[in-house]
Design an enzyme around this catalytic site. Structure first.
Site, PDB file in Angstrom:
ATOM      1  N   ASN A 215     -25.069 -66.960  24.815  1.00  0.00           N
ATOM      2  CA  ASN A 215     -25.144 -65.875  25.802  1.00  0.00           C
ATOM      3  C   ASN A 215     -25.695 -64.565  25.222  1.00  0.00           C
ATOM      4  O   ASN A 215     -26.390 -63.833  25.896  1.00  0.00           O
ATOM      5  CB  ASN A 215     -23.794 -65.660  26.488  1.00  0.00           C
ATOM      6  CG  ASN A 215     -22.710 -65.260  25.518  1.00  0.00           C
ATOM      7  OD1 ASN A 215     -22.763 -65.575  24.332  1.00  0.00           O
ATOM      8  ND2 ASN A 215     -21.714 -64.562  26.018  1.00  0.00           N
TER       9      ASN A 215
ATOM     10  N   CYS B 236     -18.556 -62.640  27.420  1.00  0.00           N
ATOM     11  CA  CYS B 236     -17.125 -62.914  27.261  1.00  0.00           C
ATOM     12  C   CYS B 236     -16.299 -61.756  27.789  1.00  0.00           C
ATOM     13  O   CYS B 236     -15.153 -61.944  28.167  1.00  0.00           O
ATOM     14  CB  CYS B 236     -16.814 -63.175  25.792  1.00  0.00           C
ATOM     15  SG  CYS B 236     -17.578 -61.968  24.718  1.00  0.00           S
TER      16      CYS B 236
ATOM     17  N   GLU C 155     -13.700 -66.052  18.131  1.00  0.00           N
ATOM     18  CA  GLU C 155     -14.011 -65.111  19.220  1.00  0.00           C
ATOM     19  C   GLU C 155     -14.251 -65.971  20.450  1.00  0.00           C
ATOM     20  O   GLU C 155     -15.318 -66.582  20.592  1.00  0.00           O
ATOM     21  CB  GLU C 155     -15.252 -64.276  18.883  1.00  0.00           C
ATOM     22  CG  GLU C 155     -15.144 -63.446  17.606  1.00  0.00           C
ATOM     23  CD  GLU C 155     -14.133 -62.316  17.707  1.00  0.00           C
ATOM     24  OE1 GLU C 155     -13.645 -62.028  18.810  1.00  0.00           O
ATOM     25  OE2 GLU C 155     -13.810 -61.728  16.652  1.00  0.00           O
TER      26      GLU C 155
HETATM   27  P1  NDP Z   1     -19.294 -73.492  23.047  1.00  0.00           P
HETATM   28  O1  NDP Z   1     -17.892 -73.461  22.617  1.00  0.00           O
HETATM   29  O2  NDP Z   1     -19.759 -74.623  23.873  1.00  0.00           O
HETATM   30  O3  NDP Z   1     -20.284 -73.429  21.796  1.00  0.00           O
HETATM   31  C1  NDP Z   1     -20.212 -72.416  20.827  1.00  0.00           C
HETATM   32  C2  NDP Z   1     -20.891 -72.893  19.561  1.00  0.00           C
HETATM   33  O4  NDP Z   1     -20.142 -73.962  18.998  1.00  0.00           O
HETATM   34  C3  NDP Z   1     -22.284 -73.458  19.791  1.00  0.00           C
HETATM   35  O5  NDP Z   1     -23.114 -73.140  18.692  1.00  0.00           O
HETATM   36  C4  NDP Z   1     -22.017 -74.949  19.830  1.00  0.00           C
HETATM   37  O6  NDP Z   1     -23.134 -75.721  19.514  1.00  0.00           O
HETATM   38  C5  NDP Z   1     -20.975 -75.085  18.746  1.00  0.00           C
HETATM   39  N1  NDP Z   1     -20.160 -76.298  18.805  1.00  0.00           N
HETATM   40  C6  NDP Z   1     -20.027 -77.206  19.800  1.00  0.00           C
HETATM   41  N2  NDP Z   1     -19.151 -78.177  19.461  1.00  0.00           N
HETATM   42  C7  NDP Z   1     -18.712 -77.879  18.209  1.00  0.00           C
HETATM   43  C8  NDP Z   1     -17.788 -78.478  17.300  1.00  0.00           C
HETATM   44  N3  NDP Z   1     -17.100 -79.585  17.612  1.00  0.00           N
HETATM   45  N4  NDP Z   1     -17.570 -77.885  16.110  1.00  0.00           N
HETATM   46  C9  NDP Z   1     -18.224 -76.743  15.777  1.00  0.00           C
HETATM   47  N5  NDP Z   1     -19.112 -76.128  16.584  1.00  0.00           N
HETATM   48  C10 NDP Z   1     -19.359 -76.685  17.797  1.00  0.00           C
HETATM   49  O7  NDP Z   1     -19.544 -72.113  23.780  1.00  0.00           O
HETATM   50  P2  NDP Z   1     -20.835 -71.653  24.557  1.00  0.00           P
HETATM   51  O8  NDP Z   1     -22.020 -71.711  23.654  1.00  0.00           O
HETATM   52  O9  NDP Z   1     -20.876 -72.367  25.854  1.00  0.00           O
HETATM   53  O10 NDP Z   1     -20.508 -70.109  24.786  1.00  0.00           O
HETATM   54  C11 NDP Z   1     -19.780 -69.651  25.861  1.00  0.00           C
HETATM   55  C12 NDP Z   1     -18.365 -69.320  25.462  1.00  0.00           C
HETATM   56  O11 NDP Z   1     -18.373 -68.388  24.399  1.00  0.00           O
HETATM   57  C13 NDP Z   1     -17.588 -68.649  26.562  1.00  0.00           C
HETATM   58  O12 NDP Z   1     -16.291 -69.199  26.638  1.00  0.00           O
HETATM   59  C14 NDP Z   1     -17.505 -67.207  26.118  1.00  0.00           C
HETATM   60  O13 NDP Z   1     -16.419 -66.505  26.628  1.00  0.00           O
HETATM   61  C15 NDP Z   1     -17.445 -67.353  24.653  1.00  0.00           C
HETATM   62  N6  NDP Z   1     -17.888 -66.126  24.012  1.00  0.00           N
HETATM   63  C16 NDP Z   1     -16.966 -65.348  23.381  1.00  0.00           C
HETATM   64  C17 NDP Z   1     -17.334 -64.134  22.830  1.00  0.00           C
HETATM   65  C18 NDP Z   1     -16.347 -63.271  22.116  1.00  0.00           C
HETATM   66  O14 NDP Z   1     -16.778 -62.376  21.414  1.00  0.00           O
HETATM   67  N7  NDP Z   1     -15.050 -63.475  22.257  1.00  0.00           N
HETATM   68  C19 NDP Z   1     -18.709 -63.652  22.935  1.00  0.00           C
HETATM   69  C20 NDP Z   1     -19.592 -64.558  23.596  1.00  0.00           C
HETATM   70  C21 NDP Z   1     -19.181 -65.748  24.112  1.00  0.00           C
HETATM   71  P3  NDP Z   1     -24.142 -76.196  20.680  1.00  0.00           P
HETATM   72  O15 NDP Z   1     -24.373 -75.037  21.595  1.00  0.00           O
HETATM   73  O16 NDP Z   1     -25.349 -76.531  19.913  1.00  0.00           O
HETATM   74  O17 NDP Z   1     -23.467 -77.335  21.374  1.00  0.00           O
END
Ligand code: NDP
Length: 536
Positions: A155, A285, A251
């Site tokens: 995002n 987020c 996060e």
């Molecule tokens: P995901 O949890 O789907 O993915 C986050 C990252 O983790 C991606 O790089 C993803 O890879 C990777 N990933 C997926 N599976 C695994 C695993 N088993 N082990 C380690 N890494 C893995 O989140 P989104 O990308 O969909 O992001 C949206 C979410 O992020 C929302 O819930 C949002 O609230 C949160 N967010 C929180 C923020 C904060 O500061 N608190 C800021 C921004 C977002 P891949 O995408 O390649 O599958």
């Protein structure tokens, strides 16, 4: 496959055996490029390279590290338009937001940590109380961790990982970054910027891939994992990290409340609600995901929100004057549709938007900015993270009720309170369970490099940004010095009856922390020290 920082563009397939990730423009469905899908071996090699490069990087001064970060910053400025356009295309957001929400904050963050890390991580003397009178002193020094693994979402594909890369490097670490599979080209661009700035080979490795690549990074023996993403994945990351006792910062998601009191500036608050809910198509987020308005002003506030929402211009991110562009994926769009459908089926009313954007390009994933009324806390739209352009409005009668509603959530990332009475704003802010509470502001504090970012409850663990965030990138080491080394300690062996009597006195007097009380036993203490010295 590991994409080293020297590898800047999407990499064409070399053999059929190489697995790949395809990057698409979510506004049009057009393919933007292909990158390798990193395996566990690729991740392990990247970690090994970063570990090797860190050995000399960790010995550099803050000034030397800062000079490199400032050079990278200069590269970003040179390529501002190109980077902004890339972020906009790969993440589907308006170019205006690529600039204002991704590039401006990170340029500021780069100069801040480049210039201030030395001061933020200055060794600290600890006041050790009465032990000082025994010739002792204590200091904390901050050592690099080694290699930091960064796993980031789609995002804010530039601002989130870049900020963490800068903090990790300034603290003297090597870095392995795994960007989201939806935005790998932006991740690679971060690597390219640092390579062009002259960062030592291997110090920053960008490994493209999918969830399996992220999982491999959690199992690769890095010294810390900075994870940003969903609660479900965060929990998996924490479990994998726990098996190795790897420290982790999480996060995670949010369901951030906005409280509008009857004395708020309704014009400003309504504009803030619309921006806070719909910027980045609501995929932040810290988006405003629940809005509670005092019953005396709810009608006026709602009318203004609806009017301002209808006036938003929805187009592709590259078009001039776009307010709201695409969502990042079909999967995310379906969650939004489902939350609206469920809410409406249980009595919610759609006051604006409510559907996919009908004029969207054929394969574009757009949803209209949507305002809902008649919602309650039994609905998913008030309980689960929507992560899309939906603003549900609900009224309240009393301050107590507003606080109770705001805290009735599994999440606790940010919140906002709107009132002209700042004393009241602060009072209510302190009662809200969230990592950040803003008074008369929404959403934007991730952009302030000096302030900590992170949540409570299911929104995560640990902090990023600010001094607290920088401290996540170091191992505090306590150094304790005894300047009276010739004297044996009173508590060492030789547990004579006199010693036992002294220990009783220590319990009653020294352990009060009072210098006066301790002075009363100083003859006893001195006798013991001299006696021990005589015996040895
Ligand atoms: P995901 O949890 O789907 O993915 C986050 C990252 O983790 C991606 O790089 C993803 O890879 C990777 N990933 C997926 N599976 C695994 C695993 N088993 N082990 C380690 N890494 C893995 O989140 P989104 O990308 O969909 O992001 C949206 C979410 O992020 C929302 O819930 C949002 O609230 C949160 N967010 C929180 C923020 C904060 O500061 N608190 C800021 C921004 C977002 P891949 O995408 O390649 O599958």
């Amino acid at each position: 496959m590991v994409t080293q920082i020297s590898q800047t563009q999407a990499v064409p397939l070399q053999t059929e055996a190489v697995r790949e990730v395809v990057s698409y423009d979510p506004a049009t469905g057009e393919e933007l490029g292909r990158v390798p899908l990193g395996s566990a071996e690729d991740v392990a090699r990247a970690v090994a390279r970063a570990r090797e490069a860190q050995k000399s990087w960790g010995t550099l001064s803050f000034r030397e590290r800062g000079a490199l970060v400032m050079r990278a910053r200069a590269v970003v400025l040179e390529e501002l338009e190109e980077i902004g356009a890339l972020i906009s295309r790969e993440a589907g957001k308006p170019e205006a937001e690529s600039l204002s929400m991704e590039l401006v904050p990170t340029l500021d963050l780069m100069q801040f940590f480049a210039r201030r890390s030395a001061r933020l991580l200055k060794p600290e003397t600890i006041d050790i109380g009465l032990y000082r009178f025994l010739g002792r002193s204590s200091k904390i020094v901050y050592r690099p961790l080694g290699v930091v693994g960064i796993i980031s979402p789609w995002n804010f594909p530039w601002a989130i990982p870049l900020g963490e890369v800068v903090m990790a490097l300034m603290a003297g670490n090597g870095v392995v970054l795994k960007p989201s599979e939806l935005t790998p080209l932006v991740g690679l661009k971060i690597g390219e910027v640092f390579r062009r700035a002259g960062l030592p080979e291997g110090l920053l490795e960008v490994v493209t891939g999918d969830g399996s690549t992220g999982q491999a990074l959690t199992e690769a023996g890095v010294d810390k994992i900075m994870f940003t993403g969903s609660v479900a994945t965060g929990r998996r990351v924490a479990e994998a990290a726990a098996r190795r006792l790897t420290p982790v910062v999480l996060e995670l998601g949010g369901k951030d409340p906005m409280i509008v009191f009857e004395d708020a500036d309704i014009e400003a608050a309504s504009s803030a609600a619309v921006w806070g809910a719909f910027a980045n198509s609501g995929q932040a987020c810290a988006s405003v995901e629940r809005c509670y308005v005092h019953e005396r002003v709810v009608e006026e506030f709602t009318a203004r929100v609806v009017e301002k929402t209808r006036a938003l211009r929805q187009q592709t991110g590259a078009s001039e004057g776009t307010d709201v562009a695409a969502m990042s994926s079909e999967r995310q769009l379906r969650i939004v549709e489902e939350h609206i459908r469920e809410a409406v089926s249980r009595g919610a009313r759609v006051l604006a938007g409510g559907a996919r954007w009908k004029d969207a390009p054929e394969r574009g994933t757009f949803h209209e900015p949507t305002v809902l009324a008649g919602v309650n806390h039994t609905m998913d739209v008030m309980r689960e993270e929507t992560f899309g352009p939906v603003l549900p409005l609900m009224s309240f009668k009393t301050e107590e009720e507003a606080v109770r509603l705001a805290n009735d959530s599994q999440f606790g990332l940010t919140a906002s309170v709107w009132t002209r009475d700042i004393t009241r704003g602060r009072r209510v802010a302190e009662r809200i369970e969230a990592g950040t509470v803003m008074v008369n502001e929404v959403l934007y504090t991730h952009g302030i490099a000096q302030t900590p970012w992170g949540g409570v409850k299911q929104s995560g663990l640990g902090r990023t940004h600010g001094r607290l965030g920088l401290l996540e990138m170091v191992a505090p080491q306590h150094i304790h010095v005894n300047r009276l080394a010739r004297l044996h300690d009173a508590w060492w062996f030789g547990y004579t009856p006199e010693a036992t009597r002294l220990f009783r006195s220590l319990a009653r007097r020294f352990a009060t922390g009072s210098a006066l009380q301790t002075m009363l036993i100083s003859p006893q203490l001195l006798r013991r020290l001299l006696d021990k010295r005589r015996r040895h």
